[in-house]
Design an enzyme around this catalytic site. Structure first.
Site, PDB file in Angstrom:
ATOM      1  N   CYS A  83      22.058  56.465  51.266  1.00  0.00           N
ATOM      2  CA  CYS A  83      22.645  57.706  52.219  1.00  0.00           C
ATOM      3  C   CYS A  83      22.337  58.896  51.510  1.00  0.00           C
ATOM      4  CB  CYS A  83      24.375  57.910  53.094  1.00  0.00           C
ATOM      5  SG  CYS A  83      24.607  59.398  53.798  1.00  0.00           S
ATOM      6  N   CYS A  87      29.457  60.685  49.118  1.00  0.00           N
ATOM      7  CA  CYS A  87      30.946  60.350  48.909  1.00  0.00           C
ATOM      8  C   CYS A  87      31.503  59.616  48.168  1.00  0.00           C
ATOM      9  CB  CYS A  87      31.513  59.675  50.509  1.00  0.00           C
ATOM     10  SG  CYS A  87      30.752  60.414  52.007  1.00  0.00           S
ATOM     11  N   CYS A  90      32.274  55.319  48.184  1.00  0.00           N
ATOM     12  CA  CYS A  90      31.113  54.629  49.818  1.00  0.00           C
ATOM     13  C   CYS A  90      30.298  53.924  48.991  1.00  0.00           C
ATOM     14  CB  CYS A  90      30.547  55.948  50.492  1.00  0.00           C
ATOM     15  SG  CYS A  90      29.899  55.038  51.704  1.00  0.00           S
ATOM     16  N   CYS A 127      31.740  49.565  67.616  1.00  0.00           N
ATOM     17  CA  CYS A 127      31.612  50.865  66.816  1.00  0.00           C
ATOM     18  C   CYS A 127      30.255  51.021  66.204  1.00  0.00           C
ATOM     19  CB  CYS A 127      32.837  51.361  66.263  1.00  0.00           C
ATOM     20  SG  CYS A 127      34.347  50.922  66.875  1.00  0.00           S
ATOM     21  N   CYS A 158      31.900  52.975  70.068  1.00  0.00           N
ATOM     22  CA  CYS A 158      31.627  54.606  69.456  1.00  0.00           C
ATOM     23  C   CYS A 158      30.933  54.532  68.572  1.00  0.00           C
ATOM     24  CB  CYS A 158      33.489  54.082  68.848  1.00  0.00           C
ATOM     25  SG  CYS A 158      33.584  55.182  67.202  1.00  0.00           S
ATOM     26  N   CYS A 218      37.687  60.273  67.154  1.00  0.00           N
ATOM     27  CA  CYS A 218      38.111  59.063  66.220  1.00  0.00           C
ATOM     28  C   CYS A 218      38.139  59.654  65.229  1.00  0.00           C
ATOM     29  CB  CYS A 218      37.530  58.028  66.029  1.00  0.00           C
ATOM     30  SG  CYS A 218      38.075  56.348  64.955  1.00  0.00           S
ATOM     31  N   ARG A 290      44.845  53.135  63.990  1.00  0.00           N
ATOM     32  CA  ARG A 290      43.851  52.286  63.375  1.00  0.00           C
ATOM     33  C   ARG A 290      44.161  52.224  62.331  1.00  0.00           C
ATOM     34  NH1 ARG A 290      39.423  53.262  65.284  1.00  0.00           N
ATOM     35  NH2 ARG A 290      40.485  52.559  67.318  1.00  0.00           N
TER      36      ARG A 290
HETATM   37  N1  SAM Z   1      28.342  58.215  57.428  1.00  0.00           N
HETATM   38  C1  SAM Z   1      29.446  58.802  58.524  1.00  0.00           C
HETATM   39  C2  SAM Z   1      30.383  59.893  57.927  1.00  0.00           C
HETATM   40  O1  SAM Z   1      30.511  59.453  56.582  1.00  0.00           O
HETATM   41  O2  SAM Z   1      30.542  60.399  58.599  1.00  0.00           O
HETATM   42  C3  SAM Z   1      29.898  57.246  58.528  1.00  0.00           C
HETATM   43  C4  SAM Z   1      30.415  55.802  58.149  1.00  0.00           C
HETATM   44  S1  SAM Z   1      31.577  56.705  56.975  1.00  0.00           S
HETATM   45  C5  SAM Z   1      31.383  54.681  55.771  1.00  0.00           C
HETATM   46  C6  SAM Z   1      33.323  56.113  57.972  1.00  0.00           C
HETATM   47  C7  SAM Z   1      34.445  56.119  56.570  1.00  0.00           C
HETATM   48  O3  SAM Z   1      34.654  55.194  56.512  1.00  0.00           O
HETATM   49  C8  SAM Z   1      34.428  57.145  55.706  1.00  0.00           C
HETATM   50  O4  SAM Z   1      34.903  58.175  56.256  1.00  0.00           O
HETATM   51  C9  SAM Z   1      35.287  56.409  55.104  1.00  0.00           C
HETATM   52  O5  SAM Z   1      36.676  56.980  55.724  1.00  0.00           O
HETATM   53  C10 SAM Z   1      35.499  55.726  55.263  1.00  0.00           C
HETATM   54  N2  SAM Z   1      34.864  54.026  54.385  1.00  0.00           N
HETATM   55  C11 SAM Z   1      33.837  54.355  53.141  1.00  0.00           C
HETATM   56  N3  SAM Z   1      34.188  54.115  51.926  1.00  0.00           N
HETATM   57  C12 SAM Z   1      34.932  53.366  52.271  1.00  0.00           C
HETATM   58  C13 SAM Z   1      35.786  52.277  51.475  1.00  0.00           C
HETATM   59  N4  SAM Z   1      34.552  51.339  50.290  1.00  0.00           N
HETATM   60  N5  SAM Z   1      36.972  52.507  51.521  1.00  0.00           N
HETATM   61  C14 SAM Z   1      37.009  52.895  52.621  1.00  0.00           C
HETATM   62  N6  SAM Z   1      36.844  53.295  53.646  1.00  0.00           N
HETATM   63  C15 SAM Z   1      35.859  53.361  53.293  1.00  0.00           C
HETATM   64 FE1  SF4 Z   2      27.269  58.531  53.580  1.00  0.00          FE
HETATM   65 FE2  SF4 Z   2      29.027  56.752  52.792  1.00  0.00          FE
HETATM   66 FE3  SF4 Z   2      29.581  59.683  52.862  1.00  0.00          FE
HETATM   67 FE4  SF4 Z   2      29.510  58.496  55.034  1.00  0.00          FE
HETATM   68  S1  SF4 Z   2      31.263  57.746  53.655  1.00  0.00           S
HETATM   69  S2  SF4 Z   2      28.395  59.952  54.354  1.00  0.00           S
HETATM   70  S3  SF4 Z   2      27.472  56.193  54.449  1.00  0.00           S
HETATM   71  S4  SF4 Z   2      28.119  58.559  51.715  1.00  0.00           S
END
Ligand code: SAM
Ligand code: SF4
Ligand code: DTB
Length: 347
Positions: A83, A87, A90, A127, A158, A218, A290
Site C-alpha cells: 500500500c 499509516c 499498518c 467485509c 462491506c 462504518c 465492534r
Molecule cells: N486501506 C484501507 C484504509 O485504510 O482505508 C482499508 C484497510 S485498513 C487496514 C482499515 C483499518 O484497520 C485502519 O483504518 C485501522 O484502523 C485498522 N488497522 C490497520 N492495521 C491495524 C493494526 N495493526 N492494529 C489495529 N488496527 C489496525
Molecule cells: Fe494502506 Fe494500511 Fe493505511 Fe489501509 S491502513 S491505507 S492498507 S497503509
C-alpha cells in the site's frame, strides 16, 4: 462502625457533567436535532468511576439492543500489502518492512468461496478489504462484481478500499453495497503523528461521499497508538458528531507488528480500552460498536467486559486482514459461556 465513603469533589463534578451531557444528547435526539458532543463532556464520561461508567453504558445499550446478542462480521483481504499510504500501525504499508507479501486482487471465485464459508460459520456480514490508497476504474468493476455475488448469498456486504470520490461511491451503491468502512483512526491533532500521506479532511470527504451515496457508514478508530485520553475522547467526539453518526463503529486495539513504526508502543491499559468502548456506546447509542482488532491478545474476561460496556459486534474468523483473530471455536465457546447468542441465530 461503617466505613466512610470518600468521594472526591472532582469525580462528583465529572459524574454530574457526564450525566448532564448524556441527558442533553438524548433530548436532542428525541427532538430530531443533532447532539454535539464536546471533548470535555466525553472526558467527563471517561472520568467516571469504572462501575458507574459500565452501568451507564449498559443502560444506554439496553434501550436499543438485546444486550445478550452479538453480530458477526468476517473479514477477507482481497488485495494485500504494497500500500502506498504510510499509516504507522499498518503491516500492509509499502513504506515498512513487515514481511507481508504484496498480492494482486483476488479472483472472484475465491472471494465467493470465502464468503460462503463465512456464512456457513454464522457470519451475517462479509467485509472485503483492499490495501489501496484509492481504487482504480478497473478495480471498481471487479469489486462491484464481488459485492453483487456476496449479496446474492444473502449476506450484508462491506468493503474498505481507501479514499473514494462521489462517482465511485455511487457505483458501489449501485452494485448493492451495504456498508463502507473508512476509519478516522484517531483525533485530528494526533493524526499527523501517525499518517502523512493523506489528511484528516481526505477521510472526512470520503465519508461524505459514502453517506451521500446512501451507503451505511462504518467508521471507527484505533487506540494504543500512544495517544492521550484526551485524544481518545477527541476521536470519539469526531465520530459522535458526524451527522448522522456512523451505523457501525469499529474500535481497534493496536496489533503491534514488527517493522511498523508503532511496534514497541506502550500498550493501552485494558480498563482504558473498555472505557473507550463504553464511551462510544453512550455517545452513539444506536450504532453497532465492534470490538475489532486486538481480540487475539485479549483474555476472555476482558472481552466480556467489552460486551458489558456495549460492544455488540466482532470480527469473526481466524484472520483479520493479515494478523490473527481468535479461532471461531474459541469465540463460539466464549459466547456459550456468556449465554450470548449471535444475531441471525434462531432464538
Ligand atoms: N486501506 C484501507 C484504509 O485504510 O482505508 C482499508 C484497510 S485498513 C487496514 C482499515 C483499518 O484497520 C485502519 O483504518 C485501522 O484502523 C485498522 N488497522 C490497520 N492495521 C491495524 C493494526 N495493526 N492494529 C489495529 N488496527 C489496525
Ligand atoms: Fe494502506 Fe494500511 Fe493505511 Fe489501509 S491502513 S491505507 S492498507 S497503509
Ligand atoms: C477495522 O476497523 N478493522 C479491520 C477492518 N476495519 C478492515 C482491520 C483490522 C486490521 C488489523 C491488522 C491486520 O490484520 O492487518
Amino acid at each position: 462502625m461503617k466505613p466512610i465513603a470518600i468521594v472526591s469533589l472532582a469525580s462528583l463534578r465529572a459524574g454530574a457533567a457526564a450525566v448532564t451531557a448524556a441527558t442533553a444528547a438524548a433530548q436532542a435526539r428525541e427532538s430530531g436535532t443533532v447532539a454535539r458532543w464536546s471533548v470535555e463532556a466525553i472526558l467527563a464520561l471517561y472520568g467516571l468511576p469504572f462501575m458507574d461508567l459500565m452501568f451507564r453504558a449498559q443502560e444506554v445499550h439496553r434501550q436499543h439492543f438485546n444486550s445478550n446478542e452479538v453480530q458477526l462480521s468476517t473479514l477477507l483481504s482481497i488485495k494485500t500489502g504494497g500500500c502506498a499510504e504510510d499509516c504507522g500501525y499498518c503491516p500492509q504499508s509499502a513504506h515498512f518492512e513487515t514481511g507481508v507479501e504484496a498480492s494482486k486482487l483476488m479472483p472472484l471465485e475465491e472471494v465467493v468461496a470465502a464468503a460462503n464459508a463465512a456464512k456457513a460459520q454464522g457470519a451475517t456480514r462479509f467485509c472485503m478489504g483492499a490495501a489501496w490508497r484509492s481504487p482504480k476504474e478497473r478495480d471498481m468493476e471487479r469489486v462491484s462484481a464481488m459485492i453483487r455475488e456476496v449479496k446474492a448469498l444473502g449476506m450484508e456486504t462491506c468493503v474498505t478500499l481507501g479514499m473514494l470520490n462521489a462517482d465511485q461511491a455511487n457505483g458501489l451503491k449501485e452494485a448493492g453495497l451495504d456498508y463502507y468502512n473508512h476509519n478516522l483512526d484517531t483525533a485530528p491533532e494526533f493524526y499527523e503523528r501517525i499518517i502523512s500521506t493523506r489528511t484528516y479532511q481526505d477521510r472526512l470527504d470520503t465519508l461524505t461521499h459514502v453517506r451521500d451515496a446512501g451507503i451505511h457508514v462504518c467508521c471507527g478508530g484505533i487506540v494504543g497508538l500512544g495517544e492521550s485520553r484526551e485524544q481518545r475522547a477527541g476521536l470519539i467526539a469526531q465520530l459522535a458528531n458526524l451527522d448522522p453518526y456512523p451505523e457501525s463503529v469499529p474500535i481497534n486495539n493496536l496489533v503491534q507488528v514488527d517493522g511498523t513504526p508503532l511496534a514497541g508502543t506502550a500498550p493501552i491499559d485494558p480498563f482504558e480500552f473498555v472505557r473507550t468502548i463504553a464511551v462510544a456506546r453512550i455517545t452513539m447509542p444506536q450504532t453497532m460498536v465492534r470490538l475489532s482488532a486486538g481480540r487475539e491478545a485479549m483474555h476472555e474476561s476482558m472481552q466480556a467486559l467489552c460486551f458489558l460496556a456495549g460492544a455488540n459486534s466482532v470480527f469473526y474468523g481466524d484472520k483479520l486482514l493479515t494478523t490473527a483473530n481468535p479461532q471461531s471455536q474459541r469465540d463460539q465457546a466464549l459466547f456459550a459461556r456468556l449465554g450470548m447468542r449471535t444475531s441471525g441465530q434462531a432464538a
